[in-house]
Design an enzyme around this catalytic site. Structure first.
Site, mmCIF file in Angstrom:
data_model
loop_
_atom_site.group_PDB
_atom_site.id
_atom_site.type_symbol
_atom_site.label_atom_id
_atom_site.label_comp_id
_atom_site.label_asym_id
_atom_site.label_seq_id
_atom_site.Cartn_x
_atom_site.Cartn_y
_atom_site.Cartn_z
ATOM 1 N N GLU A 124 -13.165 88.991 118.321
ATOM 2 C CA GLU A 124 -11.766 89.376 118.332
ATOM 3 C C GLU A 124 -10.941 88.467 117.427
ATOM 4 O O GLU A 124 -11.183 87.268 117.327
ATOM 5 C CB GLU A 124 -11.211 89.330 119.758
ATOM 6 C CG GLU A 124 -11.823 90.396 120.645
ATOM 7 C CD GLU A 124 -11.220 90.438 122.032
ATOM 8 O OE1 GLU A 124 -11.160 91.545 122.596
ATOM 9 O OE2 GLU A 124 -10.821 89.380 122.558
ATOM 10 N N CYS A 382 -4.634 82.670 124.663
ATOM 11 C CA CYS A 382 -5.478 81.487 124.566
ATOM 12 C C CYS A 382 -6.394 81.413 125.773
ATOM 13 O O CYS A 382 -5.954 81.487 126.911
ATOM 14 C CB CYS A 382 -4.581 80.249 124.512
ATOM 15 S SG CYS A 382 -5.470 78.704 124.496
#
EC number: 2.1.1.192
Length: 411
Positions: A124, A382
């Site tokens: 990704e 994150c």
């Protein structure tokens, strides 16, 4: 439809019709340094007197114009283009899925072809538009070996390192999709900076530990910062590491980009649990490497990332110890509200506690931004990236907030 519903909706874009990813027996010219391209051209019979000129042509077309088809190289002879097509490729990876958050954050699920006896892999890449700049978060590995206890990516075993081509292709594909090459249009609906480049900063903060893939990351970043091509300033490239101390020294000497440290704890006993690599490279060694990083100043600081975990590392005593630990290091401290994911045992610190923590650090003289929530509807945060084969169902992931990487790199 209410405005809040629009902002919290993730638009999923089906994979566009793109040039298929290359077959493994055809080497790619993407991710090769000039000398390597020159060697390949010479091996294919390009006259020695022409090699340097041909390399310059290819470099311009690949990294200034951003072409992915040899036939677009209009100032290269037809015979030369036919030779290049026969022996090499410059194709992009396949886009499996493109998701667009209500706030403009974009996440691409990319598929790369098999390597050797391996299988195709998926990674990704995330784009975060902000006023005046756009940041691309790039992956360096498929999976991760570090098993940080609060990180979703760490629950996926390492499959393999990405090649320099695969690392750099994330940047090239993102620039394609954002119309960020000359004579390319911005896609309809894309939220990007109003003027100038769409991608102004890149951060090596996606899947994997970049310094466990040092040579490929080094090659990709040297090409990304080459002044005759993609031309990203090294001050706008940030490499984030959990603390692989020997390679931190090498990063400063051989790459020279901005450094970010995934710190998350101020005591070895706690960091051993949160970031297990600390058992091999404890805080004392890590801080020594940071203090020795070349070129540090108030204008060129190390970013320390600190995830806020409720009742784990968020006390004012932790804040005091953090200030003491970083004494003498030009630093910025990014406080990251924990991004929940299924199966985690951690909770995000209360917002009031995060603000108290930030205020203490700020009063001690350190910039301490709290990461702005971004891409919360597409699991782009994150510590939340994972390949599609490991992904939860959409109905599950929409139940969890995510906070997108932001405020990284230097302006």
């Amino acid at each position: 439809m209410a405005a809040t519903e629009i902002l919290n909706r993730a638009d999923i874009v089906k994979a566009p019709q793109v040039r298929l990813a290359p077959q493994p027996e055809k080497p790619s010219l993407i991710g090769l340094l000039r000398d390597d391209i020159a060697k390949l051209l010479a091996e294919k019979g390009v006259p020695e007197r022409q090699v340097k000129m041909r390399v310059s042509q290819l470099w311009h077309w690949l990294y200034v114009r951003g072409v992915s088809d040899f036939d677009e190289m209009s100032n290269v002879s037809k015979d030369m283009r036919e030779m290049l097509k026969e022996h090499f490729t410059i194709a992009r990876p396949d886009i499996v899925e493109e998701q667009v958050s209500g706030d403009g954050t974009r996440k691409w699920l990319l598929r790369f072809p098999p390597r050797g006896a391996g299988r195709p892999v998926e990674i990704e890449t995330v784009y975060i538009p902000e006023e005046g700049r756009g940041t691309l978060c790039i992956s360096s590995q498929v999976g991760c070996t570090l098993t940080c206890s609060f990180c979703h990516t760490g629950t996926q075993k390492l499959v393999r390192n990405l090649t320099a081509e695969e690392i750099l292709s994330q940047l090239l594909l993102a620039r394609d999709r954002l119309g960020d090459f000359p004579e390319r249009d911005t896609p309809q609906g894309a939220i990007v900076p109003a003027e100038g480049r769409k991608i102004t900063n890149i951060v090596m903060m996606g899947m994997g530990e970049p310094l466990y893939n040092f040579e490929n990351v080094k090659t990709a970043l040297l090409i990304a910062s080459d002044g005759d091509g993609l031309s990203l300033s090294k001050r706008r490239i940030t490499l984030s590491t959990s603390g692989i101390v020997p390679e931190i020294y090498r990063t400063g000497e051989e790459i020279g980009v901005m450094l970010a440290i995934s710190l998350h704890a101020v005591r070895d006993d706690l960091r051993d649990m949160l970031v297990p690599i600390n058992k091999k490279y404890p805080l004392k060694q890590l801080m020594e490497a940071c203090r020795a990083y070349p070129g540090l100043s108030n204008a060129r600081r190390i970013t320390f990332e600190y995830v806020m975990l409720k009742d784990v590392n968020d006390s004012l005593e932790d804040a005091k110890e953090l200030v003491k630990l970083l004494k003498g290091i030009p630093a910025k401290i990014n406080l990251i509200p924990f991004n929940p994911w299924p199966g985690t045992n951690y909770q995000c610190s209360d917002w009031e506690q995060i603000e108290k923590f930030a205020d203490f650090i700020n009063q001690a003289g350190y910039a301490s931004p709290i990461r702005t929530p971004r891409g919360r509807d597409i699991l782009a945060a994150c510590g939340q990236l994972k390949s599609e084969s490991e992904r939860m169902r959409k109905v599950d992931r929409l139940a969890f907030e995510a906070m997108m990487i932001a405020n990284h790199g230097e302006d």
